[in-house]
Write a protein that holds these residues in place. Sequence first.
Motif, PDB file in Angstrom:
ATOM      1  N   THR B  84       0.795  -0.924   0.077  1.00 16.23           N
ATOM      2  CA  THR B  84       0.085  -0.002   0.106  1.00 16.23           C
ATOM      3  C   THR B  84       0.526   1.442   0.075  1.00 16.23           C
ATOM      4  N   GLY B  85       0.367   2.084  -0.479  1.00 17.62           N
ATOM      5  CA  GLY B  85       1.783   3.634  -0.842  1.00 17.62           C
ATOM      6  C   GLY B  85       1.053   4.606  -2.296  1.00 17.62           C
ATOM      7  N   LEU B  86       1.661   5.224  -2.360  1.00 19.04           N
ATOM      8  CA  LEU B  86       1.819   5.919  -3.633  1.00 19.04           C
ATOM      9  C   LEU B  86       3.192   6.005  -4.870  1.00 19.04           C
ATOM     10  N   TYR B  87       2.734   5.148  -5.978  1.00 13.75           N
ATOM     11  CA  TYR B  87       3.573   4.465  -6.668  1.00 13.75           C
ATOM     12  C   TYR B  87       3.594   5.948  -7.425  1.00 13.75           C
ATOM     13  N   LEU B  88       4.966   6.530  -7.503  1.00 12.64           N
ATOM     14  CA  LEU B  88       5.420   7.458  -7.979  1.00 12.64           C
ATOM     15  C   LEU B  88       6.119   7.142  -9.602  1.00 12.64           C
ATOM     16  N   CYS B  89       6.000   7.807 -10.550  1.00 14.72           N
ATOM     17  CA  CYS B  89       6.733   7.716 -11.694  1.00 14.72           C
ATOM     18  C   CYS B  89       7.349   8.602 -11.981  1.00 14.72           C
ATOM     19  N   VAL B  90       8.898   8.576 -11.934  1.00 12.14           N
ATOM     20  CA  VAL B  90       9.949  10.161 -11.950  1.00 12.14           C
ATOM     21  C   VAL B  90      10.549  10.457 -13.353  1.00 12.14           C
ATOM     22  N   PHE B  91      10.478  11.216 -14.035  1.00 13.26           N
ATOM     23  CA  PHE B  91      11.127  11.566 -15.838  1.00 13.26           C
ATOM     24  C   PHE B  91      12.659  12.754 -14.980  1.00 13.26           C
ATOM     25  N   TRP B  92      13.578  11.706 -16.150  1.00 18.31           N
ATOM     26  CA  TRP B  92      14.461  13.059 -15.711  1.00 18.31           C
ATOM     27  C   TRP B  92      15.221  12.450 -17.386  1.00 18.31           C
ATOM     28  N   ALA B  93      15.366  14.662 -18.052  1.00 17.31           N
ATOM     29  CA  ALA B  93      15.841  14.914 -18.690  1.00 17.31           C
ATOM     30  C   ALA B  93      16.974  15.099 -18.887  1.00 17.31           C
ATOM     31  N   GLY B  94      17.880  15.010 -17.947  1.00 22.22           N
ATOM     32  CA  GLY B  94      19.114  15.159 -18.024  1.00 22.22           C
ATOM     33  C   GLY B  94      19.774  16.770 -17.359  1.00 22.22           C
ATOM     34  N   SER B  95      18.439  17.342 -16.909  1.00 21.74           N
ATOM     35  CA  SER B  95      18.872  18.817 -16.048  1.00 21.74           C
ATOM     36  C   SER B  95      19.349  18.398 -14.164  1.00 21.74           C
ATOM     37  N   TYR B  96      19.019  19.352 -13.901  1.00 23.33           N
ATOM     38  CA  TYR B  96      18.115  19.769 -12.338  1.00 23.33           C
ATOM     39  C   TYR B  96      17.323  19.108 -12.275  1.00 23.33           C
ATOM     40  N   GLN B  97      16.437  19.141 -12.741  1.00 23.28           N
ATOM     41  CA  GLN B  97      15.474  19.241 -12.342  1.00 23.28           C
ATOM     42  C   GLN B  97      14.605  17.209 -12.990  1.00 23.28           C
ATOM     43  N   LEU B  98      14.731  17.319 -11.669  1.00 24.70           N
ATOM     44  CA  LEU B  98      13.329  15.425 -12.069  1.00 24.70           C
ATOM     45  C   LEU B  98      11.648  15.851 -11.694  1.00 24.70           C
ATOM     46  N   THR B  99      11.331  15.764 -12.861  1.00 23.80           N
ATOM     47  CA  THR B  99       9.894  15.506 -12.843  1.00 23.80           C
ATOM     48  C   THR B  99       8.737  14.275 -12.149  1.00 23.80           C
ATOM     49  N   PHE B 100       8.174  14.105 -11.901  1.00 26.52           N
ATOM     50  CA  PHE B 100       7.039  13.663 -11.047  1.00 26.52           C
ATOM     51  C   PHE B 100       5.653  13.134 -11.952  1.00 26.52           C
ATOM     52  N   LYS B 105      -2.374   6.141  -5.993  1.00 27.84           N
ATOM     53  CA  LYS B 105      -2.955   5.523  -5.266  1.00 27.84           C
ATOM     54  C   LYS B 105      -2.807   3.832  -4.889  1.00 27.84           C
ATOM     55  N   LEU B 106      -2.292   3.084  -3.849  1.00 31.63           N
ATOM     56  CA  LEU B 106      -2.961   1.542  -4.308  1.00 31.63           C
ATOM     57  C   LEU B 106      -3.060   1.343  -2.846  1.00 31.63           C
ATOM     58  N   SER B 107      -4.173   1.270  -2.431  1.00 33.47           N
ATOM     59  CA  SER B 107      -4.547   0.319  -0.947  1.00 33.47           C
ATOM     60  C   SER B 107      -4.668  -1.294  -1.506  1.00 33.47           C
ATOM     61  N   VAL B 108      -4.082  -1.666  -0.960  1.00 32.44           N
ATOM     62  CA  VAL B 108      -4.619  -3.208  -0.991  1.00 32.44           C
ATOM     63  C   VAL B 108      -5.239  -3.763   0.589  1.00 32.44           C
TER      64      VAL B 108
END
Lengths: 117, 110
Positions: B84-100, B105-108
């Motif tokens: 159970t939790g929030l599963y986040l996908c995170v994209f990185w294009a090579g800069s300082y920033q990460l995009t979430f 939201k999964l509930s078991v």
Amino acid sequence: GAGVSQSPRYKVAKRGQDVALRCDPISGHVSLFWYQQALGQGPEFLTYFQNEAQLDKSGLPSDRFFAERPEGSVSTLKIQRTQQEDSAVYLCASLNSGGGAGYNEQFFGPGTRLTVL
Amino acid sequence: TQLLEQSPQFLSIQEGENLTVYCNSSSVFSSLQWYRQEPGEGPVLLVTVVTGGEVKKLKRLTFQFGDARKDSSLHITAAQPGDTGLYLCVFWAGSYQLTFGKGTKLSVIP
């Protein structure tokens, strides 16, 4: 400490007040990030430090937001004249390298939940 | 502007069931990560991938990444309440920033 710590964990402010949120990263970690996470959303990038240098602050929503890391370790995020839309969880993360953020693990603190009334 | 979409937004399943969640990007990533966030805590890294077509396994979790490096899926076998939790996908294009992404939201339910 073993992980990233943040204080306070909870902060309630009246609209118009100034607040300061503290982040203690893992000792020796070069990179430090601040994120804002609204309810039900993923974290959004605010700013990035490499040691004491603020290399990217493009995510700060307005000039009321200010972050510093004067000695390259502890960081403070300050919000002036808080507004209701500032209510969110503010997360801090540290990374042991100076680049390649997407190749490495960011270690997150538990966040500060800010509520502006 | 890079867009990152996750689906479904919410998922509630019984213990022992299998599930798949998805992450799609409008741009090619340099890397893509999955994090899991539990209530009141910060996200914790599950996996990082940089190569298109890659498959990674972490116990009951299987991560697949599209050949074009624009999409990913996470499959959980025999889900447990501890998943159970929030599963986040995170994209990185090579800069300082990460995009979430906004997360799934999964509930078991035991």
